[in-house]
Motif scaffolding. Structure first.
Motif, mmCIF file in Angstrom:
data_model
loop_
_atom_site.group_PDB
_atom_site.id
_atom_site.type_symbol
_atom_site.label_atom_id
_atom_site.label_comp_id
_atom_site.label_asym_id
_atom_site.label_seq_id
_atom_site.Cartn_x
_atom_site.Cartn_y
_atom_site.Cartn_z
ATOM 1 N N HIS A 13 36.344 54.055 25.423
ATOM 2 C CA HIS A 13 35.559 53.374 24.393
ATOM 3 C C HIS A 13 36.371 52.303 23.662
ATOM 4 C CE1 HIS A 13 33.051 56.870 25.174
ATOM 5 N NE2 HIS A 13 32.061 56.250 24.560
ATOM 6 N N ASN A 14 37.554 52.021 24.201
ATOM 7 C CA ASN A 14 38.415 50.989 23.645
ATOM 8 C C ASN A 14 38.009 49.624 24.188
ATOM 9 O OD1 ASN A 14 40.893 49.179 23.808
ATOM 10 N ND2 ASN A 14 41.681 50.840 22.532
ATOM 11 N N ARG A 15 37.993 48.606 23.325
ATOM 12 C CA ARG A 15 37.596 47.272 23.767
ATOM 13 C C ARG A 15 38.522 46.725 24.845
ATOM 14 N NH1 ARG A 15 36.972 43.942 18.270
ATOM 15 N NH2 ARG A 15 38.813 45.200 17.805
ATOM 16 N N THR A 16 39.809 47.023 24.716
ATOM 17 C CA THR A 16 40.759 46.581 25.746
ATOM 18 C C THR A 16 40.431 47.205 27.090
ATOM 19 O OG1 THR A 16 42.514 46.333 24.088
ATOM 20 C CG2 THR A 16 43.189 46.504 26.390
ATOM 21 N N ALA A 17 40.109 48.503 27.085
ATOM 22 C CA ALA A 17 39.776 49.202 28.329
ATOM 23 C C ALA A 17 38.508 48.635 28.953
ATOM 24 C CB ALA A 17 39.619 50.691 28.066
ATOM 25 N N ARG A 18 37.544 48.282 28.132
ATOM 26 C CA ARG A 18 36.310 47.707 28.667
ATOM 27 C C ARG A 18 36.570 46.344 29.291
ATOM 28 N NH1 ARG A 18 32.133 49.137 23.670
ATOM 29 N NH2 ARG A 18 32.043 51.400 24.051
ATOM 30 N N ALA A 19 37.401 45.546 28.641
ATOM 31 C CA ALA A 19 37.740 44.232 29.193
ATOM 32 C C ALA A 19 38.486 44.390 30.519
ATOM 33 C CB ALA A 19 38.589 43.451 28.195
ATOM 34 N N ILE A 20 39.364 45.395 30.589
ATOM 35 C CA ILE A 20 40.113 45.649 31.821
ATOM 36 C C ILE A 20 39.164 46.046 32.952
ATOM 37 C CG2 ILE A 20 41.709 47.290 32.899
ATOM 38 C CD1 ILE A 20 43.310 47.225 30.266
ATOM 39 N N PHE A 21 38.180 46.882 32.639
ATOM 40 C CA PHE A 21 37.225 47.298 33.663
ATOM 41 C C PHE A 21 36.513 46.081 34.265
ATOM 42 C CE2 PHE A 21 32.783 48.221 34.742
ATOM 43 C CZ PHE A 21 32.949 49.132 35.767
ATOM 44 N N TRP A 22 36.062 45.195 33.415
ATOM 45 C CA TRP A 22 35.366 44.012 33.934
ATOM 46 C C TRP A 22 36.301 43.083 34.683
ATOM 47 C CZ3 TRP A 22 30.558 44.163 34.849
ATOM 48 C CH2 TRP A 22 29.709 44.926 34.063
ATOM 49 N N ALA A 23 37.571 43.084 34.305
ATOM 50 C CA ALA A 23 38.546 42.310 35.067
ATOM 51 C C ALA A 23 38.686 42.863 36.476
ATOM 52 C CB ALA A 23 39.897 42.329 34.356
ATOM 53 N N MET A 24 38.620 44.194 36.608
ATOM 54 C CA MET A 24 38.698 44.824 37.922
ATOM 55 C C MET A 24 37.485 44.486 38.781
ATOM 56 S SD MET A 24 41.549 46.405 38.028
ATOM 57 C CE MET A 24 42.778 46.613 36.742
ATOM 58 N N LEU A 26 35.494 41.598 38.315
ATOM 59 C CA LEU A 26 35.344 40.157 38.514
ATOM 60 C C LEU A 26 36.484 39.529 39.310
ATOM 61 C CD1 LEU A 26 34.044 39.175 34.961
ATOM 62 C CD2 LEU A 26 32.718 39.459 37.065
ATOM 63 N N THR A 27 37.694 40.093 39.214
ATOM 64 C CA THR A 27 38.829 39.476 39.907
ATOM 65 C C THR A 27 38.650 39.420 41.419
ATOM 66 O OG1 THR A 27 40.367 40.075 38.137
ATOM 67 C CG2 THR A 27 41.315 39.589 40.299
ATOM 68 N N PRO A 28 38.346 40.539 42.101
ATOM 69 C CA PRO A 28 38.159 40.435 43.560
ATOM 70 C C PRO A 28 36.963 39.567 43.934
ATOM 71 C CG PRO A 28 37.557 42.622 42.790
ATOM 72 C CD PRO A 28 38.226 41.945 41.640
ATOM 73 N N ILE A 29 35.916 39.606 43.121
ATOM 74 C CA ILE A 29 34.758 38.750 43.398
ATOM 75 C C ILE A 29 35.162 37.287 43.342
ATOM 76 C CG2 ILE A 29 32.515 37.983 42.505
ATOM 77 C CD1 ILE A 29 31.987 40.821 41.601
ATOM 78 N N THR A 30 35.915 36.921 42.305
ATOM 79 C CA THR A 30 36.321 35.526 42.114
ATOM 80 C C THR A 30 37.266 35.060 43.208
ATOM 81 O OG1 THR A 30 36.093 35.767 39.715
ATOM 82 C CG2 THR A 30 37.388 33.905 40.526
ATOM 83 N N ILE A 31 38.323 35.846 43.459
ATOM 84 C CA ILE A 31 39.340 35.405 44.417
ATOM 85 C C ILE A 31 38.775 35.342 45.829
ATOM 86 C CG2 ILE A 31 41.573 35.952 45.448
ATOM 87 C CD1 ILE A 31 42.386 37.233 42.837
ATOM 88 N N LEU A 49 42.394 41.723 53.394
ATOM 89 C CA LEU A 49 43.010 42.957 52.911
ATOM 90 C C LEU A 49 44.212 42.652 52.022
ATOM 91 C CD1 LEU A 49 42.963 45.151 56.155
ATOM 92 C CD2 LEU A 49 41.194 44.917 54.402
ATOM 93 N N GLN A 50 44.912 41.565 52.331
ATOM 94 C CA GLN A 50 46.074 41.196 51.532
ATOM 95 C C GLN A 50 45.673 40.723 50.143
ATOM 96 O OE1 GLN A 50 48.742 38.586 53.637
ATOM 97 N NE2 GLN A 50 48.426 39.632 55.585
ATOM 98 N N VAL A 51 44.489 40.125 50.037
ATOM 99 C CA VAL A 51 43.980 39.734 48.720
ATOM 100 C C VAL A 51 43.758 40.974 47.861
ATOM 101 C CG1 VAL A 51 42.086 38.632 47.483
ATOM 102 C CG2 VAL A 51 42.901 37.653 49.640
ATOM 103 N N ILE A 52 43.169 41.997 48.460
ATOM 104 C CA ILE A 52 42.920 43.244 47.733
ATOM 105 C C ILE A 52 44.242 43.918 47.369
ATOM 106 C CG2 ILE A 52 41.853 45.526 47.871
ATOM 107 C CD1 ILE A 52 39.811 44.338 49.820
ATOM 108 N N GLY A 53 45.170 43.976 48.310
ATOM 109 C CA GLY A 53 46.467 44.603 48.052
ATOM 110 C C GLY A 53 47.241 43.886 46.965
#
Length: 265
Positions: A13-24, A26-31, A49-53
């Motif tokens: 329920h931490n704002r930082t944790a929520r932002a991190i979740f969305w980073a997880m 959006l990052t693979p989608i974007t890259i 696979l190397q992008v994911i790794g």
């Protein structure tokens, strides 16, 4: 267990944790969308696979440091640490319990990144080359991909230990965060940019473990190639695991020893 469950609940329920979740998410989608649009080999198996790794190696370490600074450093700045200890929580368990909660949340984030990255990898590969190597790529995602998440969690434990030690030393969220990020980027600079061969690198030892996977989940820029003369894999996989576990044990031991001697105000 109640304390760990409570800490995990607080983190989710931490704002930082929520932002991190969305980073997880959006990052693979974007890259992968970018390399897909550009039509590079990284948009298909086994390049994707190397992008994911690479995302796992970099993002999970960074987010572990962010979560640790927030979870431990904030207790000092909000002056709640004395209250929690006053309820009968042993000092060692206060730090270890927070570390376990952060580790579990980071594991969830890693699995989220793997899942979203896998979906994007499947779509990108299908659109780029069709059925060629398609089944083998999916098999790689379900085997080496999950293994890569678990191997990264060894490094995550180290970063949580470093962040915890910094938080106890500085009693500050900001100093914990900047100190942890400084350590992380210095390690990244030595390993991936300056191409320094060191067996003490957290990223380097994790990358060595990645290199042992059946399918390649290791970006070429993380393991140094020494100008094409062969990779600098000077540490064996078993030694790499031992080094990462030793880092974790030392940082938490020092943090607990210091915390036991602190006057809590």
């Amino acid at each position: 267990m109640i304390f760990i469950a409570t800490e995990f609940f607080k983190l989710t329920h931490n704002r930082t944790a929520r932002a991190i979740f969305w980073a997880m998410v959006l990052t693979p989608i974007t890259i992968i969308s970018i390399v897909w649009r550009l039509g590079t080999p990284y948009a298909q198996f086994f390049g994707v696979l190397q992008v994911i790794g690479g995302s796992l190696l970099l993002l999970l370490g960074l987010t572990a440091l962010l979560l640790t600074a927030s979870a431990v450093g904030d207790e000092y700045e909000q002056k709640t640490v004395r209250t929690v200890i006053g309820r009968g929580i042993p000092r060692w368990f206060f730090l270890v319990g927070k570390g376990v909660a952060i580790w579990c949340l980071t594991l969830f984030n890693g699995l989220t990144l793997w899942f979203v990255g896998s979906l994007m990898a499947i779509m990108a590969h299908w659109d780029t080359v069709g059925v060629a190597s398609f089944r083998l790529g999916i098999f790689a995602l379900l085997t080496s991909g999950l293994d890569a998440v678990l191997l990264t969690m060894l490094a995550v434990a180290v970063y949580i230990g470093i962040g915890t030690l910094l938080a106890v030393l500085t009693r500050s969220t900001a100093f914990t965060l900047f100190g942890g990020l400084g350590f992380f980027f210095f390690d990244f600079y030595l390993q991936a940019i300056n191409e320094t061969n060191t067996s003490l690198s957290i990223l380097g030892n994790t990358a060595i473990l990645f290199s042992q996977l059946t399918f390649p989940f290791i970006p070429a820029d993380i393991i140094v190639t020494n100008e094409g003369a062969g990779t600098l894999l000077t540490t064996s996989p078993s030694a790499a695991i031992l080094i990462l576990l030793t880092y974790t044990l030392i940082t938490f031991t020092l943090a607990i020893a210091l915390f036991r001697r602190q006057e809590l105000t």
